[in-house]
Design a protein around this motif. Structure first.
Motif, PDB file in Angstrom:
ATOM      1  N   TYR A  98       0.838  -1.187   0.000  1.00  0.00           N
ATOM      2  CA  TYR A  98       0.000   0.000   0.000  1.00  0.00           C
ATOM      3  C   TYR A  98       0.884   1.251   0.000  1.00  0.00           C
ATOM      4  CZ  TYR A  98      -4.362  -2.482   0.779  1.00  0.00           C
ATOM      5  OH  TYR A  98      -5.471  -3.286   0.624  1.00  0.00           O
ATOM      6  N   LEU A 126      -5.721  -7.849   7.402  1.00  0.00           N
ATOM      7  CA  LEU A 126      -4.404  -7.503   6.896  1.00  0.00           C
ATOM      8  C   LEU A 126      -3.471  -7.237   8.060  1.00  0.00           C
ATOM      9  CD1 LEU A 126      -5.115  -5.008   3.975  1.00  0.00           C
ATOM     10  CD2 LEU A 126      -3.839  -7.133   3.776  1.00  0.00           C
ATOM     11  N   LYS A 153      -3.964  11.196   3.555  1.00  0.00           N
ATOM     12  CA  LYS A 153      -4.799  10.294   2.765  1.00  0.00           C
ATOM     13  C   LYS A 153      -4.785   8.902   3.364  1.00  0.00           C
ATOM     14  CE  LYS A 153      -5.615  13.369  -0.465  1.00  0.00           C
ATOM     15  NZ  LYS A 153      -6.983  13.933  -0.681  1.00  0.00           N
ATOM     16  N   GLY A 154      -5.727   8.085   2.930  1.00  0.00           N
ATOM     17  CA  GLY A 154      -5.723   6.700   3.352  1.00  0.00           C
ATOM     18  C   GLY A 154      -4.779   5.878   2.492  1.00  0.00           C
ATOM     19  N   PRO A 155      -4.376   4.716   2.985  1.00  0.00           N
ATOM     20  CA  PRO A 155      -3.529   3.830   2.173  1.00  0.00           C
ATOM     21  C   PRO A 155      -4.275   3.391   0.917  1.00  0.00           C
ATOM     22  CG  PRO A 155      -3.590   3.139   4.483  1.00  0.00           C
ATOM     23  CD  PRO A 155      -4.662   4.163   4.315  1.00  0.00           C
ATOM     24  N   GLY A 189     -10.856   4.671   3.172  1.00  0.00           N
ATOM     25  CA  GLY A 189     -11.296   6.053   3.162  1.00  0.00           C
ATOM     26  C   GLY A 189     -10.130   6.962   3.503  1.00  0.00           C
ATOM     27  N   PHE A 230      -9.357   4.753  10.182  1.00  0.00           N
ATOM     28  CA  PHE A 230      -9.708   4.518   8.787  1.00  0.00           C
ATOM     29  C   PHE A 230     -10.823   3.483   8.704  1.00  0.00           C
ATOM     30  CE2 PHE A 230      -6.633   6.897   6.487  1.00  0.00           C
ATOM     31  CZ  PHE A 230      -5.464   6.897   7.240  1.00  0.00           C
ATOM     32  N   GLN A 234       0.754   5.389   0.835  1.00  0.00           N
ATOM     33  CA  GLN A 234      -0.032   6.381   1.572  1.00  0.00           C
ATOM     34  C   GLN A 234       0.635   7.752   1.468  1.00  0.00           C
ATOM     35  OE1 GLN A 234      -0.414   5.824   5.856  1.00  0.00           O
ATOM     36  NE2 GLN A 234      -2.393   6.859   5.872  1.00  0.00           N
ATOM     37  N   LEU A 265      -4.040   0.618  -2.418  1.00  0.00           N
ATOM     38  CA  LEU A 265      -3.374  -0.569  -2.937  1.00  0.00           C
ATOM     39  C   LEU A 265      -2.514  -0.208  -4.141  1.00  0.00           C
ATOM     40  CD1 LEU A 265      -3.044  -3.667  -2.849  1.00  0.00           C
ATOM     41  CD2 LEU A 265      -4.985  -3.799  -4.422  1.00  0.00           C
ATOM     42  N   PHE A 309      -0.105  -5.411   8.745  1.00  0.00           N
ATOM     43  CA  PHE A 309       0.751  -4.430   8.088  1.00  0.00           C
ATOM     44  C   PHE A 309       2.141  -4.407   8.687  1.00  0.00           C
ATOM     45  CE2 PHE A 309      -1.831  -2.000   5.165  1.00  0.00           C
ATOM     46  CZ  PHE A 309      -3.131  -2.236   5.574  1.00  0.00           C
ATOM     47  N   PHE A 325       3.617   0.640   2.798  1.00  0.00           N
ATOM     48  CA  PHE A 325       3.365  -0.426   3.762  1.00  0.00           C
ATOM     49  C   PHE A 325       3.277  -1.759   3.024  1.00  0.00           C
ATOM     50  CE2 PHE A 325       2.337   2.011   7.536  1.00  0.00           C
ATOM     51  CZ  PHE A 325       1.903   3.228   7.036  1.00  0.00           C
TER      52      PHE A 325
END
Lengths: 113, 114
Positions: A36, A101, A42-44, B106, B91, A38, A46, A103, A89
């Motif tokens: 991922y 998941l 912002k969000g991670p 998100g 998240f 990021q 893919l 991480f 990640f």
């Protein structure tokens, strides 16, 4: 306990260089390994993923190398660009464990112009 | 297409107050996840739902945390009472299948408890 170990914590690469981020896992039951990306605030998202039945997967400038016997996998970013500067990640998951998941701790990549 | 929508984006609250975070997953996705991100612990799965049913809540830190998914298009994560150590980015994510192999996140709810 940490089941996915990621290194390095931070990485500085010159524009055009190769960025390499490494991950190691412990649980041999993991069967899907996504990466991922990021950006700050912002969000991670893919980026690329691999299953353990292949040793390499390439998508554009991004390549995952997978070594099942060593329980290691790595992300290579070829021709790194300043726009690639982000936190990366690695993750691992067992297919029968839904969204659980696991991480890695993340690598902050900075690509200098 | 709209992605996973979270609200509020930022919240500052006082210790002891109730906090409710909201999430609208991507339409058609049947798995929903709540993750928490902190510098110390990285990204942690708190709970995930499949077809609106909680499947694994082993990551929920303690009884102060609760999550609900009353229907396929809405979920909440509630912290009551909140504490400063709950400060983090929360998240929400969704996935089209129960295997969760492609998870879409998100943009997060940034919570600060003072």
């Amino acid at each position: 306990q940490q089941q996915v170990k990621q290194s390095p914590q931070s990485l500085i690469v010159q524009k055009g260089g190769i960025s390499i981020i490494n991950c190691a896992y412990e649980n041999t039951a993991f069967d899907y390994f996504p990466w991922y990306q990021q950006f700050p605030g912002k969000g991670p998202a893919l980026l690329i993923a691999i299953r353990p039945d292949v040793s390499e997967k390439k998508e554009g400038r991004f390549t995952i190398s997978f070594n099942k016997s060593a329980k290691q996998f790595s992300l290579h970013i070829m021709d790194s660009q300043p726009g690639d500067s982000a936190t990366y990640f690695c993750a691992a998951i067992r297919n029968n464990q839904g969204g659980k998941l696991i991480f890695g701790q993340g690598t902050e990549l900075s690509v200098k112009p | 297409d709209a992605g996973v929508i979270q609200s509020p984006r930022h919240e500052v609250t006082e210790m002891g107050q109730e906090v409710t975070l909201r999430c609208k997953p991507i339409s058609g996705h049947n798995s929903l996840f709540w993750y928490r991100q902190t510098m110390m612990r990285g990204l942690e799965l708190l709970i995930y739902f499949n077809n609106n049913v909680p499947i694994d809540d082993s990551g929920m830190p303690e009884d102060r945390f609760s999550a609900k998914m009353p229907n396929a298009s809405f979920s909440t994560l509630k912290i009551q009472p909140s504490e400063p150590r709950d400060s983090a980015v929360y998240f929400c994510a969704s996935s089209p299948g129960s295997s969760g192999n492609t998870i879409y996140f998100g943009e997060g709810s940034w919570l600060t408890v003072v």
